[in-house]
Design a protein around this motif. Structure first.
Motif, short mmCIF file in Angstrom:
data_model
loop_
_atom_site.label_atom_id
_atom_site.label_comp_id
_atom_site.label_asym_id
_atom_site.label_seq_id
_atom_site.Cartn_x
_atom_site.Cartn_y
_atom_site.Cartn_z
N ARG A 4 65.54 83.03 52.64
CA ARG A 4 64.11 83.03 52.28
C ARG A 4 63.89 84.16 51.29
O ARG A 4 64.17 85.32 51.59
CB ARG A 4 63.23 83.18 53.52
N GLN A 5 63.35 83.82 50.14
CA GLN A 5 63.22 84.76 49.04
C GLN A 5 61.77 85.14 48.79
O GLN A 5 60.92 84.26 48.58
CB GLN A 5 63.80 84.14 47.76
N PRO A 6 61.44 86.43 48.81
CA PRO A 6 60.09 86.85 48.40
C PRO A 6 59.93 86.60 46.90
O PRO A 6 60.86 86.81 46.12
CB PRO A 6 60.06 88.35 48.72
N VAL A 27 52.13 79.76 40.99
CA VAL A 27 52.43 78.51 40.28
C VAL A 27 53.14 77.53 41.21
O VAL A 27 52.82 76.33 41.23
CB VAL A 27 53.27 78.80 39.02
N LEU A 28 54.09 78.02 41.98
CA LEU A 28 54.81 77.13 42.90
C LEU A 28 53.88 76.53 43.96
O LEU A 28 54.02 75.36 44.33
CB LEU A 28 55.95 77.88 43.59
N ALA A 29 52.96 77.33 44.45
CA ALA A 29 52.03 76.83 45.47
C ALA A 29 51.19 75.69 44.90
O ALA A 29 51.01 74.65 45.55
CB ALA A 29 51.14 77.96 45.97
N THR A 30 50.68 75.84 43.69
CA THR A 30 49.91 74.77 43.06
C THR A 30 50.80 73.58 42.77
O THR A 30 50.40 72.42 42.98
CB THR A 30 49.26 75.28 41.77
N ALA A 31 52.00 73.83 42.28
CA ALA A 31 52.93 72.75 41.97
C ALA A 31 53.23 71.90 43.20
O ALA A 31 53.28 70.66 43.12
CB ALA A 31 54.22 73.32 41.39
N LEU A 75 57.22 76.90 51.42
CA LEU A 75 56.47 78.08 51.00
C LEU A 75 55.72 78.71 52.18
O LEU A 75 55.17 78.01 53.04
CB LEU A 75 55.47 77.71 49.91
N ASP A 76 55.69 80.03 52.20
CA ASP A 76 54.97 80.78 53.23
C ASP A 76 53.98 81.71 52.54
O ASP A 76 54.38 82.67 51.88
CB ASP A 76 55.96 81.57 54.09
N ARG A 128 54.48 85.23 51.00
CA ARG A 128 54.62 84.82 49.59
C ARG A 128 56.09 84.66 49.25
O ARG A 128 56.63 85.31 48.35
CB ARG A 128 53.93 85.82 48.66
N SER A 129 56.72 83.75 49.99
CA SER A 129 58.15 83.54 49.86
C SER A 129 58.46 82.05 49.90
O SER A 129 57.62 81.22 50.24
CB SER A 129 58.90 84.26 50.99
N ALA A 130 59.71 81.72 49.53
CA ALA A 130 60.18 80.34 49.54
C ALA A 130 61.63 80.32 49.98
O ALA A 130 62.36 81.30 49.83
CB ALA A 130 60.05 79.71 48.16
#
Length: 331
Positions: free
Chosen positions: A85-87, A95-99, A152-153, A157-159
């Motif tokens: 899991r990467q911060p 951007v990833l959250a919206t994507a 996503l978390d 703020r990680s994935a």
């Protein structure tokens, strides 16, 4: 014939909102394309200083979002160990959250994890290829895609990097950068401006003559009506394979991929333009509608109250299909 698209609601315009002054234009290169900003500078702000602020901000965004820069935060995530899991830095997570929201809403027609497929077909950093990839290679690349695998978390703020997942945000990053520059200009007192990066635009406020920022939509290569939109607190983004295509063994292949098939889309669509308050959202949705095609794309736009124009090839030229929300803006 010229057709106008005008927003149904306008921000209040006071008597001293925009009177006099001149429009300054600055620009440069970023994200593999060009950027430009037209704005009415406030009396206490130096144009050169604003340009420097913009350049710094674009450099920050490139350092997070670029899939062409090996040391970007995005590329570091792509190389992260399987199962980790990467911060993520702020812009990349936003951007990833919206994507991912758009990926879910569109049934996977848009997917920010297509990097392996993009590279395989010759549109990524490894460079062009001479022929379409084999079915086995496509299947292998597809196995390394899937937006839901990111998990996503928002709290951290990680994935998650499940292993080999390759992010490619080229279908949303420019729109996000447009939004960021618009907010930067507003914070600096330049509230009346038009920002453009690679053809994606956002307008705020008015010109000194109290006209909106009029923008002509891209003609997409065929004889067609000219469509002009008033970008008064609105953004516009266009997706279409006219922008980038490769000749692979005598077959012209576009850069818009169907994430569910692993192939570039084969459609009679010339392009899709989306009008939205957020340029980031408009950017990704234009790609999603391009993948969905004319019929399903129109249904999606109607169900989600999106203002868009879908331009396709007809027997006698191009055909423009306006969503109901866009039809209400037509004048």
């Amino acid at each position: 014939m010229r057709r106008l698209l005008i927003p149904l609601t306008l921000a209040p315009i006071g008597p001293d909102a925009v009177l006099g002054g001149t429009v300054e234009v600055i620009g440069g290169r970023t994200m593999g394309t060009t950027w430009s900003v037209s704005f009415v500078p406030p009396p206490d702000r130096d144009v050169a200083h604003l340009r420097d602020l913009i350049q710094v901000e674009l450099g920050r965004l490139n350092a997070q979002l670029s899939h062409w820069e090996p040391d970007s935060a995005l590329c570091r995530f792509n190389r992260a160990p399987a199962g980790s899991r990467q911060p993520l830095p702020d812009a990349l997570f936003t951007v990833l959250a919206t994507a991912c929201l758009i990926a879910e809403a569109s049934g996977g027609a848009y997917d920010p994890t297509l990097g392996a497929l993009v590279d395989l077909w010759g549109f990524g950093p490894p460079g062009p290829v001479e022929k379409p990839p084999a079915a086995e290679a496509i299947a292998s690349a597809l196995a390394r895609t899937g937006w839901s695998e990111l998990a996503l978390d928002s709290a951290t703020r990680s994935a998650v990097q499940p292993g080999g997942l390759q992010l490619d945000l080229s279908g949303i990053a420019k729109g996000y950068a447009v939004d960021v520059l618009s907010e930067l200009l507003t914070a600096q007192g330049a509230r009346n401006h038009l920002v453009e990066i690679g053809g994606e635009l956002r307008g705020r406020g008015l010109k000194p003559n109290r006209n909106p920022w009029w923008v002509a939509l891209e003609p997409l290569g065929l004889e067609a009506d000219e469509i002009v939109v008033a970008l008064h607190d609105l953004s516009v983004a266009t997706s279409g394979d006219y922008r980038r295509a490769l000749n692979l063994g005598g077959r012209l292949v576009g850069h818009t991929f169907d994430p569910r098939q692993g192939h570039p889309v084969e459609t009679r669509l010339l392009g899709v333009t989306v009008i939205h308050a957020s340029c980031m959202v408009a950017d990704a949705l234009a790609t999603a509608l391009m993948v969905l095609g004319s019929e399903r794309g129109s249904a999606f736009a109607r169900a989600n109250h999106l203002a868009c124009c879908i331009r396709s090839v007809g027997s006698e030229g191009s055909i423009d299909i306006f969503s109901p929300a866009a039809e209400h803006m037509l004048r």
